[in-house]
Design an enzyme around this catalytic site. Structure first.
Site, PDB file in Angstrom:
ATOM      1  CE  LYS A  21      36.465   4.340  65.624  1.00 50.40           C
ATOM      2  NZ  LYS A  21      35.709   4.715  64.420  1.00 50.40           N
ATOM      3  N   GLY A  23      30.039   7.474  64.858  1.00 41.29           N
ATOM      4  CA  GLY A  23      29.317   6.449  64.111  1.00 41.29           C
ATOM      5  C   GLY A  23      28.843   5.258  64.909  1.00 41.29           C
ATOM      6  N   GLY A  25      26.355   5.449  67.298  1.00 38.38           N
ATOM      7  CA  GLY A  25      24.974   5.623  67.745  1.00 38.38           C
ATOM      8  C   GLY A  25      24.824   6.521  68.958  1.00 38.38           C
ATOM      9  CE  LYS A  26      29.455  10.610  69.475  1.00 41.27           C
ATOM     10  NZ  LYS A  26      29.843   9.872  68.257  1.00 41.27           N
ATOM     11  CB  THR A  27      22.829  11.318  67.568  1.00 44.63           C
ATOM     12  OG1 THR A  27      23.966  12.169  67.414  1.00 44.63           O
ATOM     13  CG2 THR A  27      21.569  12.153  67.413  1.00 44.63           C
ATOM     14  CG  ASP A  62      29.068  15.870  66.403  1.00 42.95           C
ATOM     15  OD1 ASP A  62      29.913  16.540  65.771  1.00 42.95           O
ATOM     16  OD2 ASP A  62      28.894  14.654  66.218  1.00 42.95           O
ATOM     17  CD  GLU A 303      32.804  -2.998  63.919  1.00 46.16           C
ATOM     18  OE1 GLU A 303      33.536  -2.025  63.624  1.00 46.16           O
ATOM     19  OE2 GLU A 303      31.845  -3.369  63.217  1.00 46.16           O
ATOM     20  CB  CYS A 345      23.566 -13.320  60.891  1.00 43.32           C
ATOM     21  SG  CYS A 345      22.374 -12.280  59.995  1.00 43.32           S
TER      22      CYS A 345
END
Length: 409
Positions: A21, A23, A25-27, A62, A303, A345
């Site tokens: 998905k 946002g 943290g794939k990159t 991307d 999430e 937290c």
């Protein structure tokens, strides 16, 4: 299963896709993974010491590229060495404009004379200019349509894959992919294009129709260099030929032949090209489906939406028979047990614990790597190396404490 990506590191893979998905943290994950592979030598009996640096190419597929930001270095549509890892790591960002601005599309915006057109009469030059302008306008429309065509991003990426499919220079290609929808369309392209080619080539008379159309284009553009003539034994006299009667016999004929040869395509050439593409796509499909050569790493956060989309992605990968047994869960709130509780937290940890439990149940036969939420951005090779450490070593807040990926000021 081992909660690291060490198995990938020693699997001698050729292609690794990193996706999920937007946002999540794939990159960062793909850049860290590329850094990890680039700093891990491979065996080579011909090299001093029996090892050599692994040659890795990181490709961003991307449309909204971020590799340049992750490495603090500008990349373009061609492989560029990464500073600090010049011998082993290069990166590039695929640009769909390069695909639509290629030689084929550029040729449609207007053929230029090679200098022999000066032998034409004024009337012939005017007629040739009119034909060329007409095709230039058609070409401009085609280029604009190609730039805005749905799926052009996936097609341009696939064109790059085809370009590197037979290269022996790089030991490993890592693809930093677009969000899930784009990636699934990319992975489906070999099957889709193969099926489309089969249907098109099964249409009786398609190749002769393409041949006839190419001859028509060649006849008109042949006016730039003189009469089209019968250069291939099948092209008819150009309509502009009568106006060339004032020219000396043979003048412009060589230019005409050269001009038309660029546009006249025989039915056999159409079939041969289609067969070549078909074979190449079958080779790409075979690589996609070979778990010893290709693997997919899913990236998510703990999430609901991200976990749901990851499950959808895993199911689609199974449908396409693409190997995937690694999941990276990013941005986890992990604190040393000695730290005092924090209301925010604790709330985040409660939510994440719920979805981590689901992930552990759903993917018990996967390598699930749990990465901590960091206080700093992961940018630059030193920071990526620190982040990459925990792709091959489980992170423990009590053992490792907080990770400072950026050097202190």
């Amino acid at each position: 299963m081992d909660p690291t990506l060490k198995e990938l590191l020693h699997a001698n893979l050729e292609w690794i896709f990193v996706g999920g998905k937007g946002g999540v943290g794939k990159t960062t994950t793909s850049c860290a993974l590329a850094t990890l592979f680039a700093t891990t030598p491979i065996s080579d009996a011909a090299s001093p010491g029996g090892t050599r640096p692994r040659r890795v190419l990181l490709i961003s597929t991307d449309p909204a590229h971020n590799l340049s930001d992750a490495f603090n270095q500008r990349f373009g549509p061609h492989p560029t060495p990464v500073k600090g890892l010049e011998e082993s790591l290069a990166a590039m960002e695929v640009d769909p404009k390069n695909f639509t601005h290629g030689a084929l599309m550029s040729s449609l915006t207007g053929a230029k004379s090679d200098g022999s057109a000066s032998s034409l009469s004024a009337e012939a030059e005017a007629d040739a200019a009119q034909h060329t302008a007409s095709f230039a306008r058609i070409g401009a429309v085609l280029k604009e349509a190609a730039r805005t065509m749905p799926g052009i991003d996936e097609i341009s990426v696939f064109a790059e894959i085809l370009h590197y499919v037979r290269t022996l220079f790089y030991d490993l290609l890592i693809f930093d992919t677009a969000p899930t929808g784009h990636t699934l369309r990319l992975l489906a392209l070999p099957q889709t294009l193969s099926s489309t080619f089969d249907k098109l080539m099964s249409l009786e008379g398609l190749a002769p129709m393409i041949e006839a159309a190419s001859h028509l284009i060649g006849t008109n553009l042949g006016a730039l260099g003189g009469a089209c003539g019968d250069t291939a034994g099948s092209c008819e006299q150009a309509t502009a030929a009568p106006s060339l009667s004032s020219a000396a016999p043979g003048e412009g004929s060589a230019a005409a032949a050269s001009s038309q040869s660029r546009w006249c395509i025989t039915a056999d050439e159409v079939r041969s090209t289609a067969l070549h593409w078909r074979q190449t796509m079958e080779e790409v499909q075979a690589r996609f489906n070979d778990p010893n050569r290709t693997s997919f790493v899913c990236v998510c956060i703990a999430e609901f939406l991200s976990v749901y989309e990851t499950e959808r992605l895993v199911q689609e990968l199974m449908k396409y028979n693409i190997g995937c047994d690694s999941i990276v869960v990013n941005q986890l709130v992990l604190k040393p047990s000695s730290e005092p509780p924090c209301r925010m937290c604790s709330a985040r940890q409660k939510i994440q614990a719920k979805y981590l439990e689901q992930i552990d149940l759903l993917y018990e036969d996967f390598h699930v790597v749990k990465m901590p939420l960091l206080s700093d951005e992961v940018r630059g090779v030193p920071a990526l190396k620190k982040f990459a450490r925990f792709l091959q070593e489980p992170y423990s807040p009590d053992t490792h404490g907080y990770i400072d990926v950026q050097e202190p000021c």
